[in-house]
Design a protein around this motif. Structure first.
Motif, mmCIF file in Angstrom:
data_model
loop_
_atom_site.group_PDB
_atom_site.id
_atom_site.type_symbol
_atom_site.label_atom_id
_atom_site.label_comp_id
_atom_site.label_asym_id
_atom_site.label_seq_id
_atom_site.Cartn_x
_atom_site.Cartn_y
_atom_site.Cartn_z
ATOM 1 N N TRP B 92 59.866 52.473 78.640
ATOM 2 C CA TRP B 92 58.884 51.802 77.801
ATOM 3 C C TRP B 92 57.950 50.997 78.687
ATOM 4 N N THR B 94 55.715 47.842 78.579
ATOM 5 C CA THR B 94 55.529 46.661 77.743
ATOM 6 C C THR B 94 54.045 46.326 77.563
ATOM 7 N N LEU B 96 51.483 48.462 77.563
ATOM 8 C CA LEU B 96 50.872 49.488 76.721
ATOM 9 C C LEU B 96 51.490 49.533 75.333
ATOM 10 N N SER B 97 52.676 48.941 75.171
ATOM 11 C CA SER B 97 53.470 49.111 73.940
ATOM 12 C C SER B 97 53.595 50.595 73.626
ATOM 13 N N ALA B 98 53.982 51.340 74.641
ATOM 14 C CA ALA B 98 54.081 52.791 74.517
ATOM 15 C C ALA B 98 55.131 53.304 75.493
#
Lengths: 122, 110
Positions: B92, B94, B96-98
Motif C-alpha cells: 500500500w 500511504t 497515494l492511498s492506493a
C-alpha cells in the motif's frame, strides 16, 4: 469452498463503458476487515491495481484512472462490480478480482479469481 | 512506470538460490507490509509471501521474504523448473492511498 469468478463482456468498442462483475462464495464482504480489489494485466505486461472496496463501503481508486472508475458491492448477492468509462484499446487486459482479509495499509491479496480477458476494439 | 522497482529478469540453475529485489520509498515499502505474488504462465497470480516474511501454509519454506528500509527481497532456494514464473511485489502507498505493484520479475531456471 472459497471462490471468486469474474464475468463481463469479452469485447467492447472504444468509448463504451465496461461493466465487470466479481461473484464470490465462501465468505461475506460484510465481515469486518474484508475488502475486494480489481486488478488488471495487459497482455505481456505487469499487474496494475485499479480499485478497492472495503466491508464498510470505503472505496479507493488508482490515481491515474479514478475519473473513469466506479466500484460498488451488493452484499446480498456476494458481488462486486467495477465500471470503467470511455474504454480505449490500451485498456485491453485480463481483469482480476482479488480478496483481502484485512483492510488498511497492511492488506494483501490472499485469493484471486481466474480473470477475464477484455478486448477493446472497433 | 511502476512505483516499485524490480529487475526485469533473473536466472539460476536448478538447485541454486536466487533473490529478487523490490525497491520503493518511505510512503510505500518504508511504512507498510510487503507481499509477493507468483504468476505461473497462463494463470492468475498467487500469494507467496505476506507481511514481509510470512508464508501461507501451503507455500514451501524454500520461499522467503525480507524487508529493510524501503526495499524488500524475495528469496527462493532449491530452485525447480516449476518455479519458472513472473514474481510481483506489492504494498500500500500511504501518500497515494492506493495499492502499488512492482513491474514484475521473470524467473528462468536454466
Amino acid at each position: 469452498q472459497v471462490t471468486l469468478r469474474e464475468s463481463g463482456p469479452a469485447l467492447v468498442k472504444p468509448t463504451q463503458t465496461l461493466t465487470l462483475t466479481c461473484t464470490f462464495s465462501g465468505f461475506s464482504l460484510s465481515t469486518s476487515g474484508m475488502s475486494m480489489s480489481w486488478i488488471r494485466q495487459p497482455p505481456g505486461k505487469a499487474l496494475e491495481w485499479l480499485a478497492r472496496i472495503d466491508w464498510d463501503d470505503d472505496k479507493y481508486y488508482s490515481t491515474s484512472l479514478k475519473t473513469r472508475l466506479t466500484i460498488s458491492k451488493d452484499t446480498s448477492k456476494n458481488q462486486v462490480v467495477l465500471t470503467m468509462t470511455n474504454m480505449d484499446p490500451v485498456d485491453t487486459a485480463t481483469y482480476y478480482c482479488a480478496r483481502s482479509s484485512r483492510v488498511g495499509a497492511n492488506a494483501y491479496f490472499d485469493l484471486w479469481g481466474r480473470g477475464t480477458l477484455v478486448t477493446v476494439s472497433s | 512506470q511502476s512505483v516499485l522497482t524490480q529487475p526485469p529478469s533473473v536466472s539460476a540453475a536448478p538447485g541454486q538460490k536466487v533473490t529478487i529485489s523490490c525497491s520503493g520509498s518511505r510512503s510505500n515499502i518504508g511504512n507498510n507490509y510487503v507481499s509477493w505474488y507468483q504468476q505461473l504462465p497462463g494463470t492468475a497470480p498467487k500469494l507467496l509471501i505476506y507481511d514481509n516474511n510470512e508464508r501461507p501454509s501451503e507455500i514451501p519454506d524454500r520461499f522467503s521474504g525480507s524487508k529493510s528500509g524501503t526495499s524488500a527481497t524475495l528469496g527462493i532456494t532449491g530452485l525447480q523448473t516449476g518455479d519458472e514464473a513472473d514474481y510481483y511485489c506489492g504494498t500500500w502507498d500511504t501518500s497515494l492511498s492506493a495499492w502499488v505493484f512492482g513491474g514484475g520479475t521473470k524467473l528462468t531456471v536454466l
